[in-house]
Design an enzyme around this catalytic site. Structure first.
Site, mmCIF file in Angstrom:
data_model
loop_
_atom_site.group_PDB
_atom_site.id
_atom_site.type_symbol
_atom_site.label_atom_id
_atom_site.label_comp_id
_atom_site.label_asym_id
_atom_site.label_seq_id
_atom_site.Cartn_x
_atom_site.Cartn_y
_atom_site.Cartn_z
ATOM 1 N N HIS A 254 2.939 7.746 -9.825
ATOM 2 C CA HIS A 254 2.838 9.122 -10.320
ATOM 3 C C HIS A 254 1.411 9.632 -10.179
ATOM 4 C CE1 HIS A 254 6.468 8.607 -13.037
ATOM 5 N NE2 HIS A 254 6.065 7.356 -13.012
ATOM 6 N N TYR A 255 1.275 10.945 -10.260
ATOM 7 C CA TYR A 255 -0.047 11.469 -10.631
ATOM 8 C C TYR A 255 0.073 12.076 -12.010
ATOM 9 C CZ TYR A 255 1.120 16.303 -8.881
ATOM 10 O OH TYR A 255 1.656 17.531 -8.646
ATOM 11 N N THR A 256 -1.070 12.160 -12.716
ATOM 12 C CA THR A 256 -1.025 12.664 -14.092
ATOM 13 C C THR A 256 -0.763 14.163 -14.127
ATOM 14 O OG1 THR A 256 -3.424 12.811 -13.982
ATOM 15 C CG2 THR A 256 -2.506 10.871 -15.075
ATOM 16 N N ASP B 93 5.385 14.650 -7.719
ATOM 17 C CA ASP B 93 4.268 13.698 -7.690
ATOM 18 C C ASP B 93 4.706 12.362 -7.076
ATOM 19 O OD1 ASP B 93 5.828 13.331 -10.154
ATOM 20 O OD2 ASP B 93 4.304 11.904 -10.788
ATOM 21 N N GLU C 80 0.343 5.528 -13.264
ATOM 22 C CA GLU C 80 -0.179 6.897 -13.200
ATOM 23 C C GLU C 80 -1.561 6.890 -12.545
ATOM 24 O OE1 GLU C 80 0.858 9.917 -14.156
ATOM 25 O OE2 GLU C 80 2.567 9.546 -15.511
ATOM 26 N N HIS D 188 7.449 9.251 -7.763
ATOM 27 C CA HIS D 188 8.314 9.897 -8.747
ATOM 28 C C HIS D 188 9.255 10.906 -8.068
ATOM 29 C CE1 HIS D 188 8.411 11.594 -13.146
ATOM 30 N NE2 HIS D 188 9.521 10.996 -12.808
HETATM 31 ZN ZN LIG Z 1 5.501 11.496 -12.504
#
Ligand SMILES: [Zn+2]
Length: 239
Positions: free
Chosen positions: A25-27, A142, A90, A132
């Site tokens: 993921h990215y935040t 993301d 993340e 994600h």
């Molecule tokens: Zn995510």
């Protein structure tokens, strides 16, 4: 590794045999600080197992044997609602909403290190290292098109195709008219892991977009073309 434990996980523990997938993921938040606060705030009900900041510092937020809340409604292969079957990582990045930037070198080398450990420890298949957006294409984008999947695949993390980029490019935007080829594309994507709920037609374009964000970032339009079809076929050959 630094512990910074989040309370956002299911009370019931899981057996480590149920860990099959890594979700990246990215935040997507303004800063590292804001992300940390959110991922550890009991009211937010979100978390992940790890967070990697831009300097490559790794925080453990939830232990592997606990179910962190990062995937939400999602599907990959035979797995549904992937929190219980996955490890969530993340990466700090402001994301598309607040100014999407390239991932940092140090951040990626920490990610590679941690993925290698997890792959070995839980015997995770290469095709089960996903973004994600791959597992929730109708809701999520993301880690996005700046995430270097190809570089990771060079380190045996995730999969990539073996087509020559220059040759591939010739097939970009070339329409697919035969129904048969579209059916084959869907079948190939399903074999990789993508899910297509049979009753939702709108889902198709979104899944194509997720596929493009991952494997054909030069054009993300949700329209199936010859280039996408060739990539999908080649990916399967190398699984
Ligand atoms: Zn995510």
């Amino acid at each position: 590794m630094h512990n910074y434990l989040s309370p956002n996980y299911s009370r019931q523990k899981r057996s480590i045999n149920s860990i099959k997938i890594i979700v990246i993921h990215y935040t997507g938040m303004q800063s590292e600080r804001v992300s940390m606060i959110r991922l550890c705030n009991p009211k937010s009900k979100v978390s992940s197992h790890f967070l990697i900041n831009m300097n490559g510092k790794i925080y453990r937020l939830v232990e592997d044997n606990k179910i962190a809340w990062h995937a939400g409604k999602s599907c990959w292969g035979k797995y549904k609602n992937l929190n219980k079957n996955s490890i969530g990582i993340e990466l700090v990045n402001r994301g598309h909403r607040f100014g999407y930037t390239n991932f940092k070198k140090k951040q990626l080398s920490s990610l590679i290190k941690i993925c290698k450990k997890l792959i070995k420890k839980y015997n995770i298949k290469r095709k089960n290292i996903v973004g994600h957006s791959d597992i929730a294409p109708s809701r999520k984008i993301d880690p996005g098109e700046k995430f270097p999947w190809k570089e990771l695949a060079n380190k045996k993390i995730g999969i990539w195709h073996r087509c020559k980029p220059n040759l591939l490019k010739k097939f970009r935007k070339i329409k697919i008219n035969e129904k048969q080829e579209k059916i084959k594309f869907v079948k190939n994507l399903k074999n990789i892991g993508y899910c297509f709920p049979s009753n939702k037609n709108s889902f198709f374009a979104k899944t194509v977009k997720a596929f493009q964000r991952h494997y054909r970032k030069e054009l993300i339009n949700g329209i199936l073309d010859k280039e996408c079809s060739i990539i999908a076929r080649n990916l399967l050959k190398n699984l």
